[in-house]
Write a protein that holds these residues in place. Structure first.
Motif, PDB file in Angstrom:
ATOM      1  N   UNK A   1      25.715  48.481  50.004  1.00 45.26           N
ATOM      2  CA  UNK A   1      26.826  48.236  49.124  1.00 45.26           C
ATOM      3  C   UNK A   1      26.828  46.773  48.666  1.00 45.26           C
ATOM      4  N   UNK A   2      26.537  45.861  49.565  1.00 46.64           N
ATOM      5  CA  UNK A   2      26.494  44.447  49.201  1.00 46.64           C
ATOM      6  C   UNK A   2      25.380  44.181  48.195  1.00 46.64           C
ATOM      7  N   UNK A   3      24.246  44.829  48.384  1.00 42.62           N
ATOM      8  CA  UNK A   3      23.129  44.655  47.456  1.00 42.62           C
ATOM      9  C   UNK A   3      23.511  45.137  46.054  1.00 42.62           C
ATOM     10  N   UNK A   4      24.229  46.227  45.956  1.00 41.48           N
ATOM     11  CA  UNK A   4      24.687  46.739  44.664  1.00 41.48           C
ATOM     12  C   UNK A   4      25.607  45.733  43.982  1.00 41.48           C
ATOM     13  N   UNK A   5      26.488  45.120  44.740  1.00 40.74           N
ATOM     14  CA  UNK A   5      27.399  44.116  44.189  1.00 40.74           C
ATOM     15  C   UNK A   5      26.645  42.880  43.692  1.00 40.74           C
ATOM     16  N   UNK A   6      25.652  42.461  44.446  1.00 42.11           N
ATOM     17  CA  UNK A   6      24.863  41.287  44.055  1.00 42.11           C
ATOM     18  C   UNK A   6      24.073  41.571  42.785  1.00 42.11           C
ATOM     19  N   UNK A   7      23.457  42.744  42.711  1.00 45.47           N
ATOM     20  CA  UNK A   7      22.693  43.117  41.517  1.00 45.47           C
ATOM     21  C   UNK A   7      23.621  43.221  40.308  1.00 45.47           C
ATOM     22  N   UNK A   8      24.788  43.826  40.482  1.00 46.61           N
ATOM     23  CA  UNK A   8      25.756  43.921  39.398  1.00 46.61           C
ATOM     24  C   UNK A   8      26.215  42.553  38.914  1.00 46.61           C
ATOM     25  N   UNK A   9      26.449  41.649  39.851  1.00 46.62           N
ATOM     26  CA  UNK A   9      26.844  40.291  39.491  1.00 46.62           C
ATOM     27  C   UNK A   9      25.751  39.601  38.681  1.00 46.62           C
ATOM     28  N   UNK A  10      24.522  39.680  39.164  1.00 44.29           N
ATOM     29  CA  UNK A  10      23.414  39.018  38.469  1.00 44.29           C
ATOM     30  C   UNK A  10      23.190  39.581  37.073  1.00 44.29           C
ATOM     31  N   UNK A  11      23.249  40.893  36.937  1.00 41.88           N
ATOM     32  CA  UNK A  11      23.050  41.505  35.626  1.00 41.88           C
ATOM     33  C   UNK A  11      24.158  41.107  34.649  1.00 41.88           C
ATOM     34  N   UNK A  12      25.383  41.109  35.098  1.00 46.51           N
ATOM     35  CA  UNK A  12      26.489  40.732  34.224  1.00 46.51           C
ATOM     36  C   UNK A  12      26.417  39.254  33.856  1.00 46.51           C
ATOM     37  N   UNK A  13      26.075  38.418  34.810  1.00 44.72           N
ATOM     38  CA  UNK A  13      25.936  36.988  34.532  1.00 44.72           C
ATOM     39  C   UNK A  13      24.846  36.755  33.485  1.00 44.72           C
ATOM     40  N   UNK A  14      23.690  37.371  33.677  1.00 43.94           N
ATOM     41  CA  UNK A  14      22.592  37.197  32.721  1.00 43.94           C
ATOM     42  C   UNK A  14      22.929  37.780  31.358  1.00 43.94           C
TER      43      UNK A  14
END
Length: 67
Positions: A1-14
């Motif tokens: 679940x944490x990995x999903x949140x990190x990936x979502x954050x990075x994609x939205x930031x980029x």
């Protein structure tokens, strides 16, 4: 679940930072500043959905739809 949140954050930031180069940006909106992109990405990932800008005048269509 944490990995999903990190990936979502990075994609939205980029997505916010490089929106100038993405399709569906007819107004040619430039990328959002790093601090505002970070703030928005964190708020979306944590489900607070706080925005310090007006999306219609700051974001392109793809960034609004995908974000």
């Amino acid at each position: 679940m944490l990995l999903t949140q990190i990936v979502g954050f990075l994609l939205l930031y980029l997505l916010q930072r490089v929106q100038y180069y993405l399709p569906l940006n007819p107004q040619g909106q430039t990328g959002i500043s790093p601090d505002s992109s970070f703030n928005t990405a964190v708020s979306f990932v944590t489900n607070t959905n706080w925005q310090s800008y007006t999306p219609e005048s700051t974001m392109g269509y793809l960034a609004q739809m995908a974000g």
